[in-house]
Scaffold this active site. Structure first.
Site, PDB file in Angstrom:
ATOM      1  N   LYS A 249       0.827  -1.207   0.000  1.00 40.57           N
ATOM      2  CA  LYS A 249       0.000   0.000   0.000  1.00 40.57           C
ATOM      3  C   LYS A 249       0.860   1.256   0.000  1.00 40.57           C
ATOM      4  O   LYS A 249       0.626   2.181  -0.788  1.00 40.57           O
ATOM      5  CB  LYS A 249      -0.929   0.012   1.213  1.00 40.57           C
ATOM      6  CG  LYS A 249      -1.951   1.150   1.173  1.00 40.57           C
ATOM      7  CD  LYS A 249      -2.754   1.258   2.442  1.00 40.57           C
ATOM      8  CE  LYS A 249      -1.992   1.998   3.510  1.00 40.57           C
ATOM      9  NZ  LYS A 249      -2.814   2.357   4.674  1.00 40.57           N
TER      10      LYS A 249
ATOM     11  N   ASP B 276      -6.788   0.792   1.149  1.00 42.03           N
ATOM     12  CA  ASP B 276      -6.789   0.952   2.603  1.00 42.03           C
ATOM     13  C   ASP B 276      -8.124   0.484   3.165  1.00 42.03           C
ATOM     14  O   ASP B 276      -8.937  -0.113   2.450  1.00 42.03           O
ATOM     15  CB  ASP B 276      -6.495   2.406   2.988  1.00 42.03           C
ATOM     16  CG  ASP B 276      -7.641   3.349   2.625  1.00 42.03           C
ATOM     17  OD1 ASP B 276      -8.584   2.911   1.921  1.00 42.03           O
ATOM     18  OD2 ASP B 276      -7.604   4.511   3.044  1.00 42.03           O
TER      19      ASP B 276
END
Length: 250
Positions: free
Chosen positions: A117, A135
């Site tokens: 991420k 997320d």
């Protein structure tokens, strides 16, 4: 059809999404992204005011004492772990990458404290790479909107990249985050007033609206934010406008 309408709604509500994290180059964004894990963007931006002043480059940070870095970032969550990551990440940048942030996923993920991420955030923000960092907000929306049935970030990323155009992924990432914060929060969420959930839970394709204009909820104001440390879309645009005015003034 479902993804196309969602994209139109997001473009209508968030036409110019900007990253909530303050940064000035790839290294500063990488540091801010590492600091943002389990911490609000507002809190990270408070901490990076001093952090960026002290540690302008990987060389500066790699030679900084652990306790000094820890004291600077102490207000963020998991500060001791992040302090070690930041120092070790900077050392590796200096040793293996000539002090420069790499522009590919594999090399970024080889850095201490950098997962998929965080690497994707850097790639799509400063290198214009078609990435979709997933997320908790995006995970939540993907399931609620029936865009994915998985709660695994990598699987959700694959599902979303198959539904949306590659060129829109970086912007889509930010739009989904802002939408999740303002309209589709994890708690106290009302399906009936959400501009997407109000129709996306319907299974029949024939019942899906053909245009954002056919969704009354899109004209409603977004709800109040859940925390003062959460940065909303309008707040970020206003903040950046003030910063630009100050820069032009001086």
């Amino acid at each position: 059809m479902r993804a196309s309408l969602i994209q139109k709604i997001l473009d209508r509500l968030f036409p110019n999404p900007q990253t909530p994290l303050n940064y000035f180059d790839p290294f500063s964004l990488l540091c801010a992204a590492i600091l943002s894990a389990q911490t609000t963007d507002g809190k990270v931006n408070e901490v990076t005011k001093e952090f960026f002043f002290k540690y302008l480059t990987p060389s500066n940070l790699s030679s900084a004492p652990f306790e000094e870095v820890l004291n600077v970032i102490r207000p963020v969550g998991l500060a001791p772990t992040k302090a070690r990551y930041l120092i070790d990440m900077s050392k590796k940048l200096c040793q293996d990458f000539d002090g420069k942030v790499p522009n590919n996923l594999e090399d970024l993920e080889s850095l201490p404290g950098v997962g998929r991420k965080t690497a994707s955030v850097v790639l799509c923000t400063v290198f214009d790479y078609p990435a979709l960092p997933v997320d908790t907000h995006i995970l939540r929306l993907a399931v609620r909107w029936k865009l994915s049935s998985s709660k695994n970030p990598k699987k959700v990323e694959r599902d979303l990249t198959e539904l949306f155009p590659e060129k829109s992924l970086g912007r889509l990432h930010l739009q989904l985050i802002y939408f999740g914060r303002e309209y589709c929060q994890a708690r106290n969420h009302s399906v009936n007033v959400c501009p997407v959930c109000c129709w996306a839970s319907i299974a029949r394709i024939k019942d899906i609206p053909t245009s954002p204009e056919h969704i009354p909820q899109i004209h409603l104001k977004s709800p109040s934010k859940a925390s003062k440390q959460i940065i909303l879309y309008s707040e970020r645009l206003s903040e950046l406008k003030v910063e630009n005015l100050n820069e032009n003034h001086f």
